[in-house]
Design a protein around this motif. Sequence first.
Motif, PDB file in Angstrom:
ATOM      1  N   MET A 105       0.831  -1.199   0.000  1.00  0.00           N
ATOM      2  CA  MET A 105       0.000   0.000   0.000  1.00  0.00           C
ATOM      3  C   MET A 105       0.870   1.255   0.000  1.00  0.00           C
ATOM      4  SD  MET A 105      -3.169   1.121   0.060  1.00  0.00           S
ATOM      5  CE  MET A 105      -4.106  -0.316   0.617  1.00  0.00           C
ATOM      6  N   THR A 106       0.530   2.199  -0.865  1.00  0.00           N
ATOM      7  CA  THR A 106       1.233   3.481  -0.894  1.00  0.00           C
ATOM      8  C   THR A 106       0.536   4.463   0.038  1.00  0.00           C
ATOM      9  OG1 THR A 106      -0.112   4.243  -2.754  1.00  0.00           O
ATOM     10  CG2 THR A 106       1.958   3.098  -3.288  1.00  0.00           C
ATOM     11  N   SER A 107       1.129   5.628   0.222  1.00  0.00           N
ATOM     12  CA  SER A 107       0.516   6.625   1.108  1.00  0.00           C
ATOM     13  C   SER A 107      -0.577   7.419   0.409  1.00  0.00           C
ATOM     14  CB  SER A 107       1.588   7.581   1.647  1.00  0.00           C
ATOM     15  OG  SER A 107       2.176   8.309   0.590  1.00  0.00           O
ATOM     16  N   PHE A 108      -0.659   7.300  -0.919  1.00  0.00           N
ATOM     17  CA  PHE A 108      -1.682   7.993  -1.710  1.00  0.00           C
ATOM     18  C   PHE A 108      -2.556   6.942  -2.368  1.00  0.00           C
ATOM     19  CE2 PHE A 108      -3.812  10.189  -5.020  1.00  0.00           C
ATOM     20  CZ  PHE A 108      -3.719  11.559  -4.822  1.00  0.00           C
ATOM     21  N   ALA A 109      -3.875   7.034  -2.197  1.00  0.00           N
ATOM     22  CA  ALA A 109      -4.789   6.058  -2.785  1.00  0.00           C
ATOM     23  C   ALA A 109      -5.936   6.763  -3.490  1.00  0.00           C
ATOM     24  CB  ALA A 109      -5.344   5.123  -1.712  1.00  0.00           C
ATOM     25  N   THR A 110      -6.362   6.181  -4.611  1.00  0.00           N
ATOM     26  CA  THR A 110      -7.612   6.599  -5.222  1.00  0.00           C
ATOM     27  C   THR A 110      -8.679   5.589  -4.823  1.00  0.00           C
ATOM     28  OG1 THR A 110      -7.402   5.351  -7.300  1.00  0.00           O
ATOM     29  CG2 THR A 110      -6.354   7.533  -7.192  1.00  0.00           C
ATOM     30  N   LEU A 111      -9.917   6.068  -4.716  1.00  0.00           N
ATOM     31  CA  LEU A 111     -11.019   5.209  -4.297  1.00  0.00           C
ATOM     32  C   LEU A 111     -12.216   5.464  -5.211  1.00  0.00           C
ATOM     33  CD1 LEU A 111     -12.496   3.272  -2.416  1.00  0.00           C
ATOM     34  CD2 LEU A 111     -12.784   5.159  -0.778  1.00  0.00           C
ATOM     35  N   THR A 112     -12.499   4.513  -6.095  1.00  0.00           N
ATOM     36  CA  THR A 112     -13.663   4.600  -6.965  1.00  0.00           C
ATOM     37  C   THR A 112     -14.840   3.883  -6.314  1.00  0.00           C
ATOM     38  OG1 THR A 112     -14.600   3.935  -9.107  1.00  0.00           O
ATOM     39  CG2 THR A 112     -12.849   2.571  -8.234  1.00  0.00           C
ATOM     40  N   ILE A 113     -16.059   4.299  -6.670  1.00  0.00           N
ATOM     41  CA  ILE A 113     -17.231   3.585  -6.149  1.00  0.00           C
ATOM     42  C   ILE A 113     -17.527   2.355  -7.007  1.00  0.00           C
ATOM     43  CG2 ILE A 113     -18.205   5.651  -5.114  1.00  0.00           C
ATOM     44  CD1 ILE A 113     -20.301   5.636  -7.406  1.00  0.00           C
ATOM     45  N   GLY A 114     -16.752   2.155  -8.062  1.00  0.00           N
ATOM     46  CA  GLY A 114     -16.869   0.961  -8.886  1.00  0.00           C
ATOM     47  C   GLY A 114     -15.767  -0.032  -8.545  1.00  0.00           C
ATOM     48  N   GLN A 115     -15.151  -0.597  -9.587  1.00  0.00           N
ATOM     49  CA  GLN A 115     -14.053  -1.545  -9.389  1.00  0.00           C
ATOM     50  C   GLN A 115     -12.771  -0.968  -9.970  1.00  0.00           C
ATOM     51  OE1 GLN A 115     -15.676  -5.114 -11.243  1.00  0.00           O
ATOM     52  NE2 GLN A 115     -16.427  -5.884  -9.280  1.00  0.00           N
ATOM     53  N   ALA A 116     -11.672  -1.188  -9.270  1.00  0.00           N
ATOM     54  CA  ALA A 116     -10.368  -0.682  -9.693  1.00  0.00           C
ATOM     55  C   ALA A 116      -9.513  -1.847 -10.215  1.00  0.00           C
ATOM     56  CB  ALA A 116      -9.672  -0.003  -8.516  1.00  0.00           C
ATOM     57  N   PRO A 117      -8.587  -1.531 -11.148  1.00  0.00           N
ATOM     58  CA  PRO A 117      -8.318  -0.203 -11.718  1.00  0.00           C
ATOM     59  C   PRO A 117      -9.335   0.169 -12.789  1.00  0.00           C
ATOM     60  CG  PRO A 117      -6.854  -1.817 -12.706  1.00  0.00           C
ATOM     61  CD  PRO A 117      -7.639  -2.551 -11.651  1.00  0.00           C
ATOM     62  N   ARG A 118      -9.603   1.458 -12.899  1.00  0.00           N
ATOM     63  CA  ARG A 118     -10.547   1.972 -13.882  1.00  0.00           C
ATOM     64  C   ARG A 118      -9.818   2.192 -15.197  1.00  0.00           C
ATOM     65  NH1 ARG A 118     -15.138   4.849 -12.099  1.00  0.00           N
ATOM     66  NH2 ARG A 118     -15.294   5.430 -14.287  1.00  0.00           N
ATOM     67  N   GLY A 147     -37.003   5.963  -5.009  1.00  0.00           N
ATOM     68  CA  GLY A 147     -36.842   7.180  -4.221  1.00  0.00           C
ATOM     69  C   GLY A 147     -35.437   7.424  -3.699  1.00  0.00           C
ATOM     70  N   GLU A 148     -34.544   6.425  -3.785  1.00  0.00           N
ATOM     71  CA  GLU A 148     -33.163   6.621  -3.323  1.00  0.00           C
ATOM     72  C   GLU A 148     -32.353   7.373  -4.378  1.00  0.00           C
ATOM     73  OE1 GLU A 148     -31.396   3.471  -0.315  1.00  0.00           O
ATOM     74  OE2 GLU A 148     -32.007   2.483  -2.157  1.00  0.00           O
ATOM     75  N   ASP A 149     -31.438   8.229  -3.915  1.00  0.00           N
ATOM     76  CA  ASP A 149     -30.525   8.901  -4.835  1.00  0.00           C
ATOM     77  C   ASP A 149     -29.638   7.864  -5.509  1.00  0.00           C
ATOM     78  OD1 ASP A 149     -31.459  11.470  -4.291  1.00  0.00           O
ATOM     79  OD2 ASP A 149     -30.167  11.661  -2.538  1.00  0.00           O
ATOM     80  N   VAL A 150     -29.394   8.078  -6.799  1.00  0.00           N
ATOM     81  CA  VAL A 150     -28.688   7.101  -7.620  1.00  0.00           C
ATOM     82  C   VAL A 150     -27.301   7.599  -7.984  1.00  0.00           C
ATOM     83  CG1 VAL A 150     -28.718   5.855  -9.820  1.00  0.00           C
ATOM     84  CG2 VAL A 150     -30.846   6.219  -8.567  1.00  0.00           C
ATOM     85  N   LEU A 151     -26.321   6.726  -7.878  1.00  0.00           N
ATOM     86  CA  LEU A 151     -24.978   6.953  -8.386  1.00  0.00           C
ATOM     87  C   LEU A 151     -24.699   5.924  -9.475  1.00  0.00           C
ATOM     88  CD1 LEU A 151     -23.081   7.445  -5.006  1.00  0.00           C
ATOM     89  CD2 LEU A 151     -23.742   9.235  -6.617  1.00  0.00           C
ATOM     90  N   VAL A 152     -23.793   6.266 -10.376  1.00  0.00           N
ATOM     91  CA  VAL A 152     -23.463   5.383 -11.492  1.00  0.00           C
ATOM     92  C   VAL A 152     -21.960   5.161 -11.517  1.00  0.00           C
ATOM     93  CG1 VAL A 152     -23.483   5.149 -14.004  1.00  0.00           C
ATOM     94  CG2 VAL A 152     -25.440   6.154 -12.853  1.00  0.00           C
ATOM     95  N   SER A 153     -21.550   3.911 -11.734  1.00  0.00           N
ATOM     96  CA  SER A 153     -20.122   3.634 -11.859  1.00  0.00           C
ATOM     97  C   SER A 153     -19.904   2.484 -12.830  1.00  0.00           C
ATOM     98  CB  SER A 153     -19.486   3.329 -10.489  1.00  0.00           C
ATOM     99  OG  SER A 153     -18.073   3.390 -10.583  1.00  0.00           O
ATOM    100  N   ARG A 154     -18.671   1.974 -12.824  1.00  0.00           N
ATOM    101  CA  ARG A 154     -18.228   1.027 -13.852  1.00  0.00           C
ATOM    102  C   ARG A 154     -17.516  -0.148 -13.203  1.00  0.00           C
ATOM    103  NH1 ARG A 154     -13.702   0.004 -17.092  1.00  0.00           N
ATOM    104  NH2 ARG A 154     -14.061  -0.116 -19.346  1.00  0.00           N
ATOM    105  N   LEU A 155     -17.788  -1.357 -13.732  1.00  0.00           N
ATOM    106  CA  LEU A 155     -17.082  -2.551 -13.292  1.00  0.00           C
ATOM    107  C   LEU A 155     -15.865  -2.797 -14.186  1.00  0.00           C
ATOM    108  CD1 LEU A 155     -20.098  -4.942 -12.565  1.00  0.00           C
ATOM    109  CD2 LEU A 155     -19.027  -3.235 -11.070  1.00  0.00           C
ATOM    110  N   LEU A 156     -15.051  -3.758 -13.800  1.00  0.00           N
ATOM    111  CA  LEU A 156     -13.836  -4.042 -14.562  1.00  0.00           C
ATOM    112  C   LEU A 156     -14.125  -4.414 -16.006  1.00  0.00           C
ATOM    113  CD1 LEU A 156     -11.673  -6.076 -12.005  1.00  0.00           C
ATOM    114  CD2 LEU A 156     -11.272  -3.744 -12.811  1.00  0.00           C
ATOM    115  N   ASP A 157     -15.259  -5.080 -16.248  1.00  0.00           N
ATOM    116  CA  ASP A 157     -15.592  -5.504 -17.610  1.00  0.00           C
ATOM    117  C   ASP A 157     -16.284  -4.416 -18.414  1.00  0.00           C
ATOM    118  OD1 ASP A 157     -18.123  -5.410 -16.522  1.00  0.00           O
ATOM    119  OD2 ASP A 157     -18.563  -7.540 -16.779  1.00  0.00           O
ATOM    120  N   GLY A 158     -16.398  -3.208 -17.853  1.00  0.00           N
ATOM    121  CA  GLY A 158     -17.019  -2.092 -18.552  1.00  0.00           C
ATOM    122  C   GLY A 158     -18.498  -1.927 -18.302  1.00  0.00           C
TER     123      GLY A 158
END
Length: 225
Positions: A2-15, A54-65
């Motif tokens: 683990m590095t000291s800098f991380a990105t965090l996607t709500i989908g799957q990494a790496p994007r 009625g829930e707020d929706v977010l959109v993201s991407r999986l490894l397979d697109g």
Amino acid sequence: MMTSFATLTIGQAPRSDIMPLLDEYLPPELVTHTGLLDGLTQAQIEQRFAPAPGEDVLVSRLLDGTQVRLASPRVEVALQEKINWLESQGCDTILLLCTGIFHNLHAQQAMLLEPDRIIPPLINGIVGQHQVGIIVPVVEQIEHQAGKWSKLAKKPCYATASPYLADERTLIEAALSLKDQGAQVVLLDCIGYQRSHCDIIQKHLDVPVMLSNSLVVKLAAELLL
């Protein structure tokens, strides 16, 4: 390791869709890429995060697109757990790769970079009295955006086009919709939009077109030692 800098996607990494941008500004050897949905199957994702009416929706991407639609409240709870884990692994800077609105995310010691707190005041400072047009992935997000942009001098206008599903015709239609609404500056407000989307829209609008992901990644790069 683990590095000291991380990105965090709500989908799957790496994007893979935005890795070229990340690698351009964030040296790969200094950054760990993590995802909220890492290791989960489609069925597990549906069970844990599928939006209820009625829930707020977010959109993201999986490894397979594949595009996934996620319930924002449950994403926020899971993100906080992931942030806690990243801190326990020694991360002192965490860049959230989502432009959605979150209310209670926090870090104990690490610097947590949230696009929804960075991008609106930045855009407000850039555009002044100009009419902003904002493109988001799905129509359900437009109402949820109102508070995010409340400080703009003029109420923004909106169009929708998914960064993961939209073809060129859909992007052009979104651009023409914003043109009809008087947009003088356009923001593509999802981490998944790419420069190619920006170029298509700019050809049909002849106004400045900005990418939220590019703005926030460039700023985050300033924190890398």
